[in-house]
Design an enzyme around this catalytic site. Structure first.
Site, PDB file in Angstrom:
ATOM      1  N   LYS A  29       0.887  -1.174   0.000  1.00  0.00           N
ATOM      2  CA  LYS A  29       0.000   0.000   0.000  1.00  0.00           C
ATOM      3  C   LYS A  29       0.914   1.210   0.000  1.00  0.00           C
ATOM      4  CE  LYS A  29      -4.277  -1.650   1.440  1.00  0.00           C
ATOM      5  NZ  LYS A  29      -4.499  -1.681   2.881  1.00  0.00           N
ATOM      6  N   HIS A  52       1.977   6.927   2.507  1.00  0.00           N
ATOM      7  CA  HIS A  52       1.420   8.233   2.184  1.00  0.00           C
ATOM      8  C   HIS A  52       1.642   9.244   3.301  1.00  0.00           C
ATOM      9  CE1 HIS A  52      -1.947   7.359   4.835  1.00  0.00           C
ATOM     10  NE2 HIS A  52      -2.089   6.189   4.210  1.00  0.00           N
ATOM     11  N   HIS A  90       1.233   8.517   6.979  1.00  0.00           N
ATOM     12  CA  HIS A  90       2.227   7.722   7.698  1.00  0.00           C
ATOM     13  C   HIS A  90       3.305   8.559   8.369  1.00  0.00           C
ATOM     14  CE1 HIS A  90       0.742   4.410   4.997  1.00  0.00           C
ATOM     15  NE2 HIS A  90       0.659   3.878   6.203  1.00  0.00           N
TER      16      HIS A  90
HETATM   17  N1  ARG Z   1      -0.350  -1.499   9.952  1.00  0.00           N
HETATM   18  C1  ARG Z   1      -1.309  -0.786  10.720  1.00  0.00           C
HETATM   19  C2  ARG Z   1      -1.946   0.310   9.886  1.00  0.00           C
HETATM   20  O1  ARG Z   1      -1.347   0.747   8.922  1.00  0.00           O
HETATM   21  C3  ARG Z   1      -0.729  -0.153  11.930  1.00  0.00           C
HETATM   22  C4  ARG Z   1      -0.126  -1.111  12.904  1.00  0.00           C
HETATM   23  C5  ARG Z   1      -0.132  -0.584  14.277  1.00  0.00           C
HETATM   24  N2  ARG Z   1       0.516  -1.431  15.204  1.00  0.00           N
HETATM   25  C6  ARG Z   1      -0.040  -2.455  15.844  1.00  0.00           C
HETATM   26  N3  ARG Z   1       0.703  -3.159  16.660  1.00  0.00           N
HETATM   27  N4  ARG Z   1      -1.305  -2.767  15.689  1.00  0.00           N
HETATM   28  O2  ARG Z   1      -3.030   0.738  10.207  1.00  0.00           O
END
Ligand code: ARG
Length: 570
Positions: free
Chosen positions: A127, A130, A133
């Site tokens: 993905k 962006h 982030h």
């Molecule tokens: N990958 C997730 C997102 O982009 C965020 C992860 C956050 N960390 C976690 N341990 N849940 O929304």
């Protein structure tokens, strides 16, 4: 680090009966009205032991300590001893320490080397990386630096979103409409276009969703073709992410993402079952959280596939075993508040006391001036594009200001990227904010370029002075020359820097450091405008250069905690 309050407590302890220095320190006040001194000591508590009226005690103490070099003046007012610090003594202590500690000024050992995990950035594979982030990435980077400065052993983790049903979608779309050439040339943009296409098509043909789910199940079972495709998407995506991390100067100790826990989940499921926490609901396995006012935590779907929350629970247990953290910090958007509350609760119900050491650090949304973005429909602002644009725009601005040609590239990078990071860290993190180019790159506002420019200005004053500041010995210098209001305000701000770092750590709030660095920059610029630094009188000049050097050092240390470089020239 020097602590004025405790030094004063030691001085008072010699005059006071029945109280230890530490008890005295706790009693010392900072008067809100500065005409009552920098510090005040109330004597009410001493009346009993010393068998005298508090005001008389205060008068006695005031007289006894009046000559101490710590003070310019000591007055008794009723039951209080009001103490006015000697400005030059205070400056000597503060600047001496900054000089001695250099890049370590503000560092402490509060953390005693205990392990702290900071998890940040954690984008989803395949993905776009962006503008949204930037928040977790830059705030988390600063929090890790602050905790390191406070003496903790920090483990920096990027919990990549490299697992889940979306990979089923990606694989289905790739097989139906994709080709390898495009993926290699421009991985994320291509994979994103597949993802968008998948959602468009699935609106017309819902059967695609089932196909995607089945494909993810194959991946979970480790089937060869699916696994290879997934691995390839992951690698290509990581290459793109790394480009951005390099630009930001950000790194990690571990990229153990969601997929890392796939083989650790069955044991956790078993444990949940053994502890009697799992319930069946329409074929799915849940932990019921109604009692705690929350919707249930969905642990496995009816087709048996695992979920985001299951991976988080497994990851936390793994981290506790592996790192034995005293704190496990998650820098993740506030949209996920419920998610974190739910699974912290599950840990508690599992009997893990250390659930209390897991901390979710939420933050608000960022949007662009010209409208928000939505991944599903492909209207995305790439972080890399924003950073490149920042460097470009900065190059134009500094070219006009006459930065030397051979330095322009390096400076434009430092300032452009620094500007974007600083902007990110100047807002209280929980607030939503709108990204505005005018605000980010304004050299006169409360911005990164302003602070960096101030650092470069201090550097140039020192360079042009012709004085070798490495030979400075504050103990032997006449610091009465930096007793003016502007200078004294600046010294006070520099003195507070270590406290500010500790405060930022406690609040998980880098903007506390950012604000303070802006205050120092403003105070230095006021000093610079109000007073001549390179004067004839050699003693005066040296005293002022010492203050300039200390301000430059403290700004540099502050910027370092924000992950931003401090240019010598600009
Ligand atoms: N990958 C997730 C997102 O982009 C965020 C992860 C956050 N960390 C976690 N341990 N849940 O929304």
């Amino acid at each position: 680090m020097t602590n004025v309050k405790s030094e004063i407590a030691n001085i008072l302890a010699a005059q006071v009966e029945g109280l230890e220095a530490a008890e005295i320190e706790a009693l010392i006040e900072i008067p809100s009205d500065s005409s009552l001194g920098d510090y005040a000591f109330p004597c009410f508590k001493l009346a009993k032991v010393m068998r005298k009226a508090p005001a008389m005690i205060a008068a006695g103490i005031a007289e006894a300590i009046a000559e101490d070099p710590m003070f310019e003046k000591v007055q008794q007012v009723n039951a209080y001893v009001n103490m006015f610090l000697s400005k030059s003594n205070f400056a000597r202590m503060t600047l001496g320490e900054i000089l001695a500690e250099g890049d370590n000024y503000g560092r402490s050992n509060i953390g005693e080397g205990k392990p702290v995990i900071v998890e940040y950035s954690s984008p989803n594979i395949a993905k776009p990386f962006h503008i949204g982030h930037i928040r977790s990435t830059v705030i988390g980077n600063s929090i890790n630096k602050i905790y390191d400065f406070l003496g903790y052993k920090v483990i920096r983790i990027n919990h990549l979103g490299d697992y889940g049903t979306q990979f089923g979608k990606m694989i289905v779309a790739y097989r139906k409409w994709g080709n390898a050439e495009d993926v290699k040339n421009s991985p994320i943009k291509t994979l994103l276009s597949y993802y968008v296409k998948f959602h468009e098509e699935a609106e017309k043909d819902p059967a695609l969703e089932d196909e995607a789910r089945a494909t993810f199940t194959k991946l979970e079972h480790g089937e060869k073709e699916e696994t290879e495709l997934w691995q390839w998407f992951r690698e290509e995506s990581l290459k793109e992410f790394s480009r951005v991390y390099d630009m930001l100067g950000i790194s990690f100790d571990s990229y153990a993402g969601e997929s890392f826990y796939s083989d650790k989940m069955p044991a956790v499921l078993q444990e949940l079952k053994d502890k009697g926490l799992l319930k069946e609901s329409q074929g799915a396995q849940i932990v019921d959280l109604e009692e705690y006012g929350m919707t249930p935590a969905l642990i496995t779907k009816s087709d048996g596939s695992s979920l985001y929350i299951t991976r988080d629970i497994s990851a936390a247990i793994y981290r506790k075993k592996t790192y034995d953290f005293v704190k496990n910090i998650y820098v993740v958007a506030s949209q996920q508040n419920l998610h974190f509350q739910q699974w912290f609760k599950v840990l508690e119900l599992m009997g893990y006391d250390w659930y209390k050491d897991c901390v979710h650090i939420p933050f608000g949304l960022v949007s662009m001036e010209d409208g928000t973005m939505s991944t599903r429909h492909g209207r995305v602002v790439f972080l890399e594009d924003v950073l490149n644009k920042a460097v470009e725009k900065t190059r134009e601005i500094i070219a006009e200001k006459g930065v030397a040609k051979d330095e322009i590239d390096e400076t434009a990078k430092m300032v452009g990227i620094g500007a974007v990071m600083f902007n990110e860290l100047s807002n209280n993190r929980i607030k939503d904010y709108v990204f505005s180019w005018d605000k980010v790159l304004n050299f006169d506002g409360e911005t990164g370029p302003y602070v960096q420019y101030t650092h470069a200005r201090a550097s140039s004053v020192l360079r042009n002075s012709g004085v070798d500041t490495r030979r400075f010995d504050p103990a032997k210098m006449d610091l009465s020359y930096i007793g003016g209001d502007a200078a004294y305000e600046l010294v006070k701000l520099l003195y507070r820097f270590p406290e500010v770092v500790a405060d930022a750590g406690e609040k998980y709030e880098p903007s506390v450091v950012t604000r303070h660095v802006i205050d120092i920059a403003q105070a230095f610029n006021k000093f610079y405008h109000d007073e001549h630094i390179n004067v004839e009188n050699e003693d005066e000049k040296q005293a002022k250069l010492l203050l300039t050097l200390a301000a430059k050092q403290t700004i540099k240390n502050g910027l370092e905690l924000l992950g931003i470089k401090a240019p010598e020239k600009m």
